[in-house]
Design an enzyme around this catalytic site. Structure first.
Site, PDB file in Angstrom:
ATOM      1  N   LYS A  94       0.815  -1.221   0.000  1.00 35.39           N
ATOM      2  CA  LYS A  94       0.000   0.000   0.000  1.00 35.39           C
ATOM      3  C   LYS A  94       0.851   1.276   0.000  1.00 35.39           C
ATOM      4  O   LYS A  94       0.441   2.305  -0.513  1.00 35.39           O
ATOM      5  CB  LYS A  94      -0.933   0.010   1.219  1.00 35.39           C
ATOM      6  CG  LYS A  94      -1.929  -1.148   1.266  1.00 35.39           C
ATOM      7  CD  LYS A  94      -3.049  -0.989   0.264  1.00 35.39           C
ATOM      8  CE  LYS A  94      -4.080  -2.109   0.391  1.00 35.39           C
ATOM      9  NZ  LYS A  94      -5.101  -2.049  -0.671  1.00 35.39           N
ATOM     10  N   GLU A 116      -9.850   5.656   3.013  1.00 39.53           N
ATOM     11  CA  GLU A 116     -10.545   4.560   3.680  1.00 39.53           C
ATOM     12  C   GLU A 116      -9.521   3.468   3.931  1.00 39.53           C
ATOM     13  O   GLU A 116      -8.488   3.421   3.264  1.00 39.53           O
ATOM     14  CB  GLU A 116     -11.667   4.004   2.807  1.00 39.53           C
ATOM     15  CG  GLU A 116     -11.206   3.070   1.666  1.00 39.53           C
ATOM     16  CD  GLU A 116     -10.438   3.783   0.565  1.00 39.53           C
ATOM     17  OE1 GLU A 116     -10.699   4.988   0.362  1.00 39.53           O
ATOM     18  OE2 GLU A 116      -9.566   3.162  -0.077  1.00 39.53           O
ATOM     19  N   SER A 380       1.748  -9.733  -0.663  1.00 36.85           N
ATOM     20  CA  SER A 380       1.411  -8.309  -0.618  1.00 36.85           C
ATOM     21  C   SER A 380       1.698  -7.647   0.721  1.00 36.85           C
ATOM     22  O   SER A 380       1.905  -6.441   0.779  1.00 36.85           O
ATOM     23  CB  SER A 380      -0.055  -8.115  -0.998  1.00 36.85           C
ATOM     24  OG  SER A 380      -0.894  -8.896  -0.165  1.00 36.85           O
TER      25      SER A 380
HETATM   26  C1  LIG Z   1      -1.539  -6.969   2.671  1.00 37.99           C
HETATM   27  C2  LIG Z   1      -2.710  -6.662   1.808  1.00 37.99           C
HETATM   28  N1  LIG Z   1      -2.867  -7.322   0.664  1.00 37.99           N
HETATM   29  C3  LIG Z   1      -3.908  -7.095  -0.150  1.00 37.99           C
HETATM   30  C4  LIG Z   1      -4.887  -6.161   0.171  1.00 37.99           C
HETATM   31  C5  LIG Z   1      -6.047  -5.997  -0.764  1.00 37.99           C
HETATM   32  O1  LIG Z   1      -6.040  -4.818  -1.480  1.00 37.99           O
HETATM   33  P1  LIG Z   1      -5.699  -4.807  -3.022  1.00 37.99           P
HETATM   34  O2  LIG Z   1      -6.606  -5.789  -3.682  1.00 37.99           O
HETATM   35  O3  LIG Z   1      -5.969  -3.411  -3.432  1.00 37.99           O
HETATM   36  O4  LIG Z   1      -4.287  -5.180  -3.192  1.00 37.99           O
HETATM   37  C6  LIG Z   1      -4.763  -5.428   1.354  1.00 37.99           C
HETATM   38  C7  LIG Z   1      -5.779  -4.432   1.706  1.00 37.99           C
HETATM   39  O5  LIG Z   1      -5.946  -3.985   2.763  1.00 37.99           O
HETATM   40  C8  LIG Z   1      -3.648  -5.689   2.195  1.00 37.99           C
HETATM   41  O6  LIG Z   1      -3.499  -5.031   3.345  1.00 37.99           O
END
Ligand SMILES: Cc1ncc(COP(=O)(O)O)c(C=O)c1O
Lengths: 396, 247
Positions: A94, A116, A380
């Site tokens: 993020k 948000e 992620s």
């Molecule tokens: C570690 C992590 N992965 C994935 C996501 C999902 O968001 P996005 O689909 O935008 O990657 C989030 C959202 O809060 C997150 O904190």
């Protein structure tokens, strides 16, 4: 980090039939201004230099790719490689988006930021860049998410952000997004809306993709360096879709499978699989797949992971689904938890619950691809935010 | 749509008591009724209308049900009826089907809060094929090109957003309101200009009309009045507002 010029949305901000701008007139001018500022920034070498320097020295980029050897061995299929976005400052992908949008907000002369957050990772990233640049941060967060992602609420407070609890609806990401947008409608002349995913009205899905696409650009070069070849499949979890589009974008013209993983929740009726099970509708400013009833009323979703617990999805994923370029599959709460524990025990890495959905699916894809193949997974984020909730759930 | 000028449009949420409330509003001096078709995630609406929408949905209101309420109101009162809703609702129902059924129920206009002119081509076609005036919104932040596009695309009237933010009664309206009314008046040519969002008092009504608008739209404050004291209170509230209209 350069911004790629391919696969742009059309003049109305559409990817195929998806996207566009479905918002009250009050914020339309701000979207025009944002689009202009974004184009200026992307064409300005000073912007890229500033972003690259922050990426290197503040965020800790490039993040490595890592061969999860023991996990690969236990799964018994293709090699599983991880793109380590969990190693970023603040613990998830993020921050890539937040840094870029903060620089653009400064170019717009806006010093108040609304956002948000679901899992709290985008809220923490927002609070972090606002602290770094001396901006005011107001983060809307659902009451249920405040409960289940407590550590991130504490972090946001320490970083100086105001966290506003949202009790409407189920008190999750969708409700927080409604309130962030309503705040923005009232304050748009002085406030930048720092959306946290590749969703919302144009130009946000494109802007966020461009700010996250360094994930895939780096990973692709790193794979070629380490393995002398491209992966057979890339796998990422999909909430609004920002880490996934960030990873997928560099690989979309390559001959590899692209697999997005949505939250299958309880494995039955309660889930957050907008792409797999939704219908085409409008939510939060764009046309995409939405979990809604036949009247268009948004229905309740569920996932153990706050970041995936969202009834909509970014429009570019809808387009990748409609064109058949990507497939979107589900993983349940239980299977994601199992994937979570396997990564902890086998690799010494505690993943975020969101990322654990991608890991669970990557194991299946690795078996499908088989020995000799390579599967690249977007890790992620890290799971520090989730340990309390998992411990409570499992009586640890 | 033939709007009586000055226009006093009262917004109500589609629900089983809406026909009684509409009749009371018209007795009090409303010259048109705007009927909200509830949506689960109404981004343009503040707490009062959000709550009214959620109450309607919790009571089982559907889009078809809201159109039936519209038909019932049409039997009860003799003023123009204008449904107001969101893109997700009309698209899910089907643009053509929505416009056809709403027109059959007596709708003369239609407001879709999150579908701006650049996205409204198909909706405009469906509305006009069914004799419905599609109304677009302009805001204090709209630049001249957007203002003109919204005025050009609007039939029936142009909806001028009188306050920054979501719907909801306010003490003070946007400071640029007088100038904005003038700009929209010029852009709109012969099309009436009605101001809404935040209006709750006769002095505000009088000021808006004095600035050159052709009427006002009152939503949250009307719903608050009806919530407090039902049809009777609504009638009193509307009559009081109507005292802000020139005789
Ligand atoms: C570690 C992590 N992965 C994935 C996501 C999902 O968001 P996005 O689909 O935008 O990657 C989030 C959202 O809060 C997150 O904190």
């Amino acid at each position: 980090m350069s911004v790629t010029g391919t696969h742009r949305p059309d003049a109305l901000g559409r990817f195929g039939q998806f996207g566009g701008r479905f918002v009250p007139e009050t914020v339309m001018a701000a979207l025009d201004e944002l689009e202009a500022a974004m184009s200026d920034a992307f064409a300005d070498p000073a912007f890229h230099a500033q972003r690259d320097a922050l990426g290197r020295d503040f965020v800790g980029r490039p993040t490595p790719i890592y061969h999860a050897e023991r996990l690969s061995e236990v799964v018994g299929g293709a090699q599983i490689w991880l793109k380590r976005e969990d190693l970023n400052h603040t613990g998830a992908h993020k921050i890539n988006n937040a840094v870029g949008q903060a620089l653009i907000a400064l170019r717009l002369g806006k010093r108040r930021i609304v956002a948000e957050t679901g899992a709290g990772q985008h809220g923490v990233a927002t609070a972090t860049v606002c602290a770094r640049f001396g901006l005011d941060a107001v983060v809307y967060m659902g009451a249920e998410d405040i409960r289940r992602q407590r550590p991130n609420v504490v972090r946001m407070g320490m970083l100086g952000a105001e966290v506003v609890p949202v009790t409407a609806g189920a008190g999750t990401l969708k409700d927080a997004m409604n309130e962030a947008i309503r705040d923005w409608i009232a304050t748009v002349e002085t406030t930048h809306y720092m959306i946290g995913s590749a969703a919302g009205p144009h130009p946000y899905p494109y802007l966020v993709r461009e700010l996250q696409s360094l994930i895939g650009t780096e990973a692709r070069a790193q794979m070629l360096g380490a393995c002398r070849r491209l992966p057979d499949a890339v796998v990422a979890c999909v909430g609004g879709g920002s880490n996934a589009i960030g990873l997928f974008h560099a690989f979309r013209d390559d001959p590899c499978r692209i697999v997005g993983v949505e939250a299958a929740g309880d494995g039955a009726d309660l889930h957050a699989q907008s792409l797999a099970k939704g219908r085409v509708s409008i939510l939060h400013g764009s046309r995409s797949y939405v979990l809604a009833n036949e009247d268009g009323q948004v229905v309740e979703t569920h996932s153990i992971s706050a970041g995936l617990d969202y009834p909509g999805v970014g429009p570019e994923h809808a387009h990748l689904l409609a064109t058949g370029r990507a497939e979107y599959l589900g993983e349940s709460d239980a299977d994601a938890l199992a994937g979570f524990h396997r990564l902890c025990r086998l690799e010494g890495i505690i993943p975020a619950l969101e990322s654990s959905h991608a890991l669970a699916r990557a194991e299946r894809v690795a078996r499908e691809v088989g020995p000799g193949g390579i599967v690249l997974v977007g890790l992620s984020g890290r799971g520090d935010k989730d340990v309390d909730a998992i411990a409570a759930r499992e009586g640890i | 749509m033939e709007l009586k000028r000055p226009a006093l449009v009262v917004y109500l949420m589609a629900s089983s008591d809406a026909p009684d409330l509409a009749a009371a509003a018209v007795r009090g001096g409303a010259t048109a009724i705007e009927l909200g078709i509830p949506y689960s995630d109404p981004l343009a609406d503040g707490p009062t209308i959000q709550r009214a929408a959620q109450r309607a949905l919790d009571a089982g209101m559907t889009t078809a049900g809201a159109i039936a309420i519209l038909a019932e109101i049409n039997r009860r009162v003799d003023v123009p009826l204008v449904p107001m809703t969101y893109g997700a609702i009309v698209e899910s129902f089907g643009l053509e089907r929505f416009c056809a059924e709403a027109a059959a129920a007596g709708a003369e206009g239609l407001i879709v809060a999150d579908v701006p002119p650049e996205e409204s081509g198909a909706l405009r076609a469906a509305a006009s094929a069914n004799g419905i005036d599609l109304i677009h919104l302009v805001a204090p932040t709209s630049r001249e090109d957007r203002l003109q596009a919204a005025a050009d695309a609007s039939r029936g009237f142009v909806y001028l957003v009188a306050a920054m933010g979501t719907t909801g009664a306010r003490e003070s309206l946007d400071v640029r309101l007088d100038a904005l009314i003038g700009r929209v008046r010029t852009a709109a040519g012969g099309t009436p200009v009605l101001a809404g969002f935040g209006i709750s008092r006769p002095e505000q009504v009088a000021a808006i009309l004095a600035a050159g608008a052709d009427g006002v739209i009152v939503g949250s404050a009307a719903i608050d009045a009806a919530d407090r004291g039902g049809a009777e209170a609504l009638e009193v509230f509307v009559r009081n507002l109507a005292s802000g209209l020139p005789a």
